[in-house]
Design an enzyme around this catalytic site. Structure first.
Site, PDB file in Angstrom:
ATOM      1  N   LYS A  25       2.384   1.214   5.656  1.00  0.00           N
ATOM      2  CA  LYS A  25       1.708   0.408   4.647  1.00  0.00           C
ATOM      3  C   LYS A  25       0.997   1.274   3.614  1.00  0.00           C
ATOM      4  CE  LYS A  25       0.048  -2.175   7.927  1.00  0.00           C
ATOM      5  NZ  LYS A  25      -0.928  -2.951   8.670  1.00  0.00           N
ATOM      6  N   GLU A  68      -2.916  -5.180  11.139  1.00  0.00           N
ATOM      7  CA  GLU A  68      -4.129  -4.933  10.377  1.00  0.00           C
ATOM      8  C   GLU A  68      -3.877  -5.456   8.968  1.00  0.00           C
ATOM      9  OE1 GLU A  68      -7.015  -1.176   9.154  1.00  0.00           O
ATOM     10  OE2 GLU A  68      -5.142  -0.785  10.200  1.00  0.00           O
ATOM     11  N   ARG A  90       8.815   2.801  18.056  1.00  0.00           N
ATOM     12  CA  ARG A  90       8.704   2.265  16.700  1.00  0.00           C
ATOM     13  C   ARG A  90      10.071   2.254  16.034  1.00  0.00           C
ATOM     14  NH1 ARG A  90       3.448   2.253  14.448  1.00  0.00           N
ATOM     15  NH2 ARG A  90       3.662   2.261  12.185  1.00  0.00           N
TER      16      ARG A  90
HETATM   17  P1  ATP Z   1       1.524   0.986   9.153  1.00  0.00           P
HETATM   18  O1  ATP Z   1       1.552   2.461   9.200  1.00  0.00           O
HETATM   19  O2  ATP Z   1       2.707   0.432   8.464  1.00  0.00           O
HETATM   20  O3  ATP Z   1       0.226   0.450   8.650  1.00  0.00           O
HETATM   21  P2  ATP Z   1       0.577   0.143  11.681  1.00  0.00           P
HETATM   22  O4  ATP Z   1       1.093   0.389  13.038  1.00  0.00           O
HETATM   23  O5  ATP Z   1      -0.725   0.757  11.311  1.00  0.00           O
HETATM   24  O6  ATP Z   1       1.707   0.520  10.658  1.00  0.00           O
HETATM   25  P3  ATP Z   1      -0.347  -2.507  12.095  1.00  0.00           P
HETATM   26  O7  ATP Z   1      -0.693  -3.520  11.087  1.00  0.00           O
HETATM   27  O8  ATP Z   1      -1.443  -1.930  12.865  1.00  0.00           O
HETATM   28  O9  ATP Z   1       0.499  -1.374  11.371  1.00  0.00           O
HETATM   29  O10 ATP Z   1       0.816  -3.034  13.036  1.00  0.00           O
HETATM   30  C1  ATP Z   1       0.779  -4.181  13.821  1.00  0.00           C
HETATM   31  C2  ATP Z   1       1.768  -4.003  14.922  1.00  0.00           C
HETATM   32  O11 ATP Z   1       3.047  -3.709  14.408  1.00  0.00           O
HETATM   33  C3  ATP Z   1       1.376  -2.847  15.832  1.00  0.00           C
HETATM   34  O12 ATP Z   1       1.406  -3.326  17.157  1.00  0.00           O
HETATM   35  C4  ATP Z   1       2.437  -1.821  15.602  1.00  0.00           C
HETATM   36  O13 ATP Z   1       2.754  -1.202  16.807  1.00  0.00           O
HETATM   37  C5  ATP Z   1       3.622  -2.627  15.079  1.00  0.00           C
HETATM   38  N1  ATP Z   1       4.431  -1.813  14.161  1.00  0.00           N
HETATM   39  C6  ATP Z   1       4.073  -1.286  12.980  1.00  0.00           C
HETATM   40  N2  ATP Z   1       5.070  -0.566  12.457  1.00  0.00           N
HETATM   41  C7  ATP Z   1       6.101  -0.645  13.325  1.00  0.00           C
HETATM   42  C8  ATP Z   1       7.432  -0.107  13.359  1.00  0.00           C
HETATM   43  N3  ATP Z   1       7.895   0.669  12.382  1.00  0.00           N
HETATM   44  N4  ATP Z   1       8.209  -0.405  14.424  1.00  0.00           N
HETATM   45  C9  ATP Z   1       7.751  -1.184  15.412  1.00  0.00           C
HETATM   46  N5  ATP Z   1       6.527  -1.713  15.444  1.00  0.00           N
HETATM   47  C10 ATP Z   1       5.698  -1.451  14.417  1.00  0.00           C
HETATM   48 MG    MG Z   2      -2.486   0.707  10.693  1.00  0.00          MG
END
Ligand code: ATP
Ligand code: MG
Length: 563
Positions: free
Chosen positions: A279, A44, A269
């Site tokens: 983020k 995202e 994760r």
């Molecule tokens: P954040 O809380 O940092 O925003 P998010 O999962 O909302 O994390 P996205 O931008 O939606 O962030 O993530 C894109 C992809 O990265 C998703 O498929 C998510 O599963 C993966 N991802 C994000 N953080 C991790 C992590 N700590 N370990 C493994 N995969 C991750």
């Molecule tokens: Mg997110």
């Protein structure tokens, strides 16, 4: 909940449970026999990528590579609120920097809004979705609980009525929150995601790419499976928090009637101690000026790690070696540093830099005389070659390499002791000069002009080797030393205020450091091992020739123990 699947030991080119599923699916008779394996990384664009994302990036791209397949890069910009083209550009740069190539397969989730709307209309027409007019509070109050079904008085309203309302939702006739479109699945389900989930909501918010075209937006659980299906993704690899959403994912794919049916597979994760990987939290650090930006070298973002001196290879090695499993675990930050150290040890050019300088005068070395010594660029690399380093009577050495009254086991300069000056002469300390306040302003030593450079006098065992830089030729530099951004090992814990866990001593800036002359024109992304003090890189933002700035990427020795 999750069945715990044991994975094989993570080694280079290893297979894991995801690969096992894919091989089962692509084998003759499997659900996608003969198809090209197709994965995607769908961030995202609401912030910069962090090292947690690099796990997902590596899994998706390397899995596609392993099977000769494709991996899409997709901006999941379904939610209109917080997206920004700055983030889109940064994400593309980071994924490319890690060494992955999506070819022509770059997409925006918002490009499917029209199709997704049509498919939603189709669901309404089939009686599989309905417009619900429970207010957000009523919706909550009617969710039911374990054993108590959810309730919606609108569930059985005529199809024509739902259709009319849904079209009017899209036309902008209603306020945000007035109604939603819900999938008609199962109000009694033990999985609350299946209790007639909302699939469209009203939001009178402009979208960064669609402008004011839409005032209804699809929910993630509806949008995401359709993005995957419409792009022909065979395997949708995502983190474990989506596991309970998989039945809904499958329901959407099944009932909208899209031709292609991806399979979602979840993995744990990545969590790392002493840092936060969210983020939202990282954005707070930036916006409230706890750090200098998304690329502040203390941040766990890929942009910051690049600026800190992390190499793409070290991060890929890290992702490979932590492996892929279903069991969530916290990886030590020290292991990440270990992977960097290992890569830099093999590749980084060696150099001498004096971080806290004091002058050393070799009192019997002739004024005006200089010598040039050839010093190894990298003893780990047989083809690394050597570089010339200039030597003279007056040198810079580390302040801590002299003690007038040595502590036990101190092998460096103290009166009477012999010390090797790296790559050059052996000297015997004769004392020091102090200012009125008692500070050492000059350390004094002598060498034996009769001996070839590097040889010790008969019967003397030289225990200490120190680095140095000739005062006449050394160049000034600013050096930034970093410590963990958080002093608490678990700042991300739900019950902690992560801002209260910040380490007040995470940055130390040293000015007036003295580096060997050959580094005068060093420019990012050059990495160096400064002898005895660690791995450093030229700062990509603040360093210019004549005003050099180095960041310490990692110290030489870490706390990570190889088991
Ligand atoms: P954040 O809380 O940092 O925003 P998010 O999962 O909302 O994390 P996205 O931008 O939606 O962030 O993530 C894109 C992809 O990265 C998703 O498929 C998510 O599963 C993966 N991802 C994000 N953080 C991790 C992590 N700590 N370990 C493994 N995969 C991750
Ligand atoms: Mg997110």
């Amino acid at each position: 909940m999750s069945e715990h699947i044991k994975t094989t030991e993570p080694t280079e080119g290893s297979t894991n449970f995801i690969h096992a599923f894919i091989e089962e699916d692509t084998a003759p008779g499997g659900r996608c026999a003969g198809e090209t394996v197709h994965t995607r990384f769908p961030p995202e664009p609401n912030g910069y990528l962090h090292v947690g994302h690099s796990k997902a990036i590596c899994i998706n791209f390397t899995t596609a590579q392993k099977y000769g397949g494709l991996c899409n890069l997709r901006m999941d910009d379904t939610n209109p609120a917080k997206e920004d083209t700055e983030y889109v550009d940064a994400i593309r740069e980071d994924v490319r920097w890690l060494g992955f190539d999506w070819g022509d397969n770059f997409f925006y989730g918002s490009d499917y809004f029209d199709t997704q709307f049509e498919l939603a209309v189709g669901l309404v027409e089939k009686g599989m979705a309905y417009v619900c007019q429970l207010s957000p509070e009523e919706f909550k109050a009617n969710r039911g609980s374990v054993g108590v079904p959810a309730v919606s008085p609108y569930r059985n309203r005529p199809v024509a009525e739902s259709l009319d309302l849904f079209l009017r939702m899209k036309a902008g006739e209603f306020e945000a929150g007035a109604m939603t479109l819900r999938a008609k699945i199962d109000l009694t389900s033990g999985n609350f995601n299946m209790r007639d989930p909302v699939i469209y909501r009203i939001l009178h918010t402009d979208h960064h790419r669609q402008g004011d075209k839409w005032c209804i937006y699809p929910m993630y659980d509806y949008a995401h499976p359709l993005q995957d299906a419409l792009e022909g993704i065979t395997h949708s690899l995502c983190s474990l928090e989506f596991e309970d959403h998989r039945p809904l994912y499958d329901w959407v794919v099944e009932h909208t009637g899209v031709a292609h049916k991806p399979r979602q597979i979840e993995f744990a994760r990545l969590f790392i101690n002493y840092t936060v990987l969210s983020k939202r939290k990282l954005r707070k650090l930036v916006e409230e000026n706890f750090v200098s930006g998304w690329d502040d070298p203390r941040m766990p973002t890929l942009a910051a790690m690049r600026r800190r001196g992390y190499t793409p290879q070290s991060i890929r090695n890290f992702a490979e070696r932590i492996g892929v499993s279903k069991a969530a675990s916290v990886v030590e930050y020290a292991f990440l540093e270990h992977c960097l150290r290992e890569d830099l040890n093999a590749t980084a050019q060696r150099a001498m830099a004096v971080l806290r300088p004091v002058e050393l005068v070799i009192t019997n070395y002739p004024e005006g005389q200089t010598e040039t010594f050839q010093i190894d660029n990298n003893p780990e690399d047989p083809n690394g070659g050597t570089r010339p380093v200039s030597f003279s009577r007056s040198l810079w050495i580390e302040t801590e390499d002299f003690m007038e009254e040595p502590v036990k086991k101190y092998n460096r300069l103290f009166p009477g002791n012999f010390v090797r000056l790296k790559g050059a002469h052996i000297v015997r300390c004769t004392g020091c000069e102090r200012d009125e306040d008692g500070n050492v302003v000059r350390v004094l030593a002598e060498y034996d002009p009769a001996l070839p450079a590097g040889s010790a006098p008969e019967g003397i065992k030289v225990r200490g080797t120190i680095h140095w830089a000739a005062t006449a030729t050394a160049v000034d530099a600013t050096v930034r030393l970093y410590d963990n951004l958080f002093s608490d090992p678990d700042p991300d814990a739900a019950d902690k205020d992560f801002l209260a866990c910040l380490n007040p001593d995470s940055l130390e800036v040293l000015t007036g450091c003295k580096v060997e002359a050959g580094l005068a024109d060093a420019a990012a992304p050059a990495n160096f091992q400064f002898l005895r003090t660690g791995y450093f890189c030229v700062d990509s933002k603040d360093s210019v020739p004549g005003r050099l700035v180095f960041n310490r990427s990692v110290a030489l020795k870490g706390s990570f123990k190889k088991s």
